[in-house]
Design an enzyme around this catalytic site. Structure first.
Site, PDB file in Angstrom:
ATOM      1  N   TYR A 272       0.680  -0.866  -0.010  1.00  0.00           N
ATOM      2  CA  TYR A 272       0.278  -0.056   0.351  1.00  0.00           C
ATOM      3  C   TYR A 272       1.118   1.551  -0.651  1.00  0.00           C
ATOM      4  CZ  TYR A 272      -3.810   3.436   1.166  1.00  0.00           C
ATOM      5  OH  TYR A 272      -4.921   4.290   0.646  1.00  0.00           O
TER       6      TYR A 272
ATOM      7  N   HIS B  48       1.161   4.648  -2.905  1.00  0.00           N
ATOM      8  CA  HIS B  48       1.138   5.235  -3.121  1.00  0.00           C
ATOM      9  C   HIS B  48       2.572   6.548  -2.230  1.00  0.00           C
ATOM     10  CE1 HIS B  48      -2.810   4.170  -1.087  1.00  0.00           C
ATOM     11  NE2 HIS B  48      -3.128   4.890  -1.782  1.00  0.00           N
TER      12      HIS B  48
ATOM     13  N   TYR C  22      -5.036  16.727   1.241  1.00  0.00           N
ATOM     14  CA  TYR C  22      -5.474  14.748   0.930  1.00  0.00           C
ATOM     15  C   TYR C  22      -3.937  15.068   1.819  1.00  0.00           C
ATOM     16  CZ  TYR C  22      -7.314  10.825  -0.594  1.00  0.00           C
ATOM     17  OH  TYR C  22      -7.676   9.673  -0.202  1.00  0.00           O
TER      18      TYR C  22
ATOM     19  N   TRP D 104      -7.543   1.792  -9.764  1.00  0.00           N
ATOM     20  CA  TRP D 104      -6.334   2.144  -9.124  1.00  0.00           C
ATOM     21  C   TRP D 104      -7.004   1.668  -7.478  1.00  0.00           C
ATOM     22  CZ3 TRP D 104      -2.098   3.597  -7.886  1.00  0.00           C
ATOM     23  CH2 TRP D 104      -1.442   3.762  -6.065  1.00  0.00           C
ATOM     24  N   TRP D 105      -8.258   1.500  -7.599  1.00  0.00           N
ATOM     25  CA  TRP D 105      -9.592   1.136  -6.312  1.00  0.00           C
ATOM     26  C   TRP D 105      -8.851  -0.363  -6.449  1.00  0.00           C
ATOM     27  CZ3 TRP D 105     -14.425   4.399  -5.780  1.00  0.00           C
ATOM     28  CH2 TRP D 105     -14.047   5.602  -5.260  1.00  0.00           C
TER      29      TRP D 105
END
Lengths: 107, 107
Positions: A18, A22, A41, A77-78
């Protein structure tokens, strides 16, 4: 402007994957986030929990979230990110990340 | 500007007390936070966890944190808040709230 604090768990064996994802979020994904009026964000990690903070500057959050969810690149992406995550049992109906309650703010 | 994400637990029987305190934070406490170059400070709550997000705009964070900790009114305020909180076992030496790792940011 509306502030959001969201929380979700990361699977212990997926933390590095993860984080690596990112470090290089796809430009199309970032552009879609911006197009959906999300700014400032940040995602943080500690002890199995991801916390995200962002600010929404549009005037129809639900519409913008539908727009984001309907973007094909965001969906791809998700499909990479979601298997890393473990949503909270206590999340509300329809949530993936669980929205937190704001208990204090100072500008 | 430097962003911070911090996490701590709330004792189950102290959640309402903590929330009530934060609906009316003392003006002197807020002024000290500002004087220490903290801005856009939000605290969120979910499932026993407090998460805070803030931005530091000064150029000596450690000095400013010492300044905050030496303020007598802030000390009185913390004497009310700290008994509500349960710091994470995994926090670093000297921490109360545990600093989280930033894994993603988009302006």
């Amino acid at each position: 402007m509306r502030r959001f604090g969201m929380v979700i768990k990361l699977k212990p064996d997926k933390v590095e994957e993860y984080k690596a994802l990112h470090r290089n979020v796809w430009p199309e994904v970032l552009r879609t986030i911006k197009d959906c009026h999300i700014q400032n964000y940040t995602i943080f990690y500690k002890d199995g929990y991801l916390f995200s903070y962002y600010e929404y500057t549009g005037n129809n959050y639900e519409e913008d979230m539908k727009k984001m969810a309907s973007d094909p690149v965001t969906q791809k992406w998700w499909a990479l990110c979601k298997p890393c995550q473990e949503p909270l049992e206590t999340r509300k109906e329809g949530e993936w990340w669980a929205e937190m309650e704001e208990v204090f703010h100072l500008d």
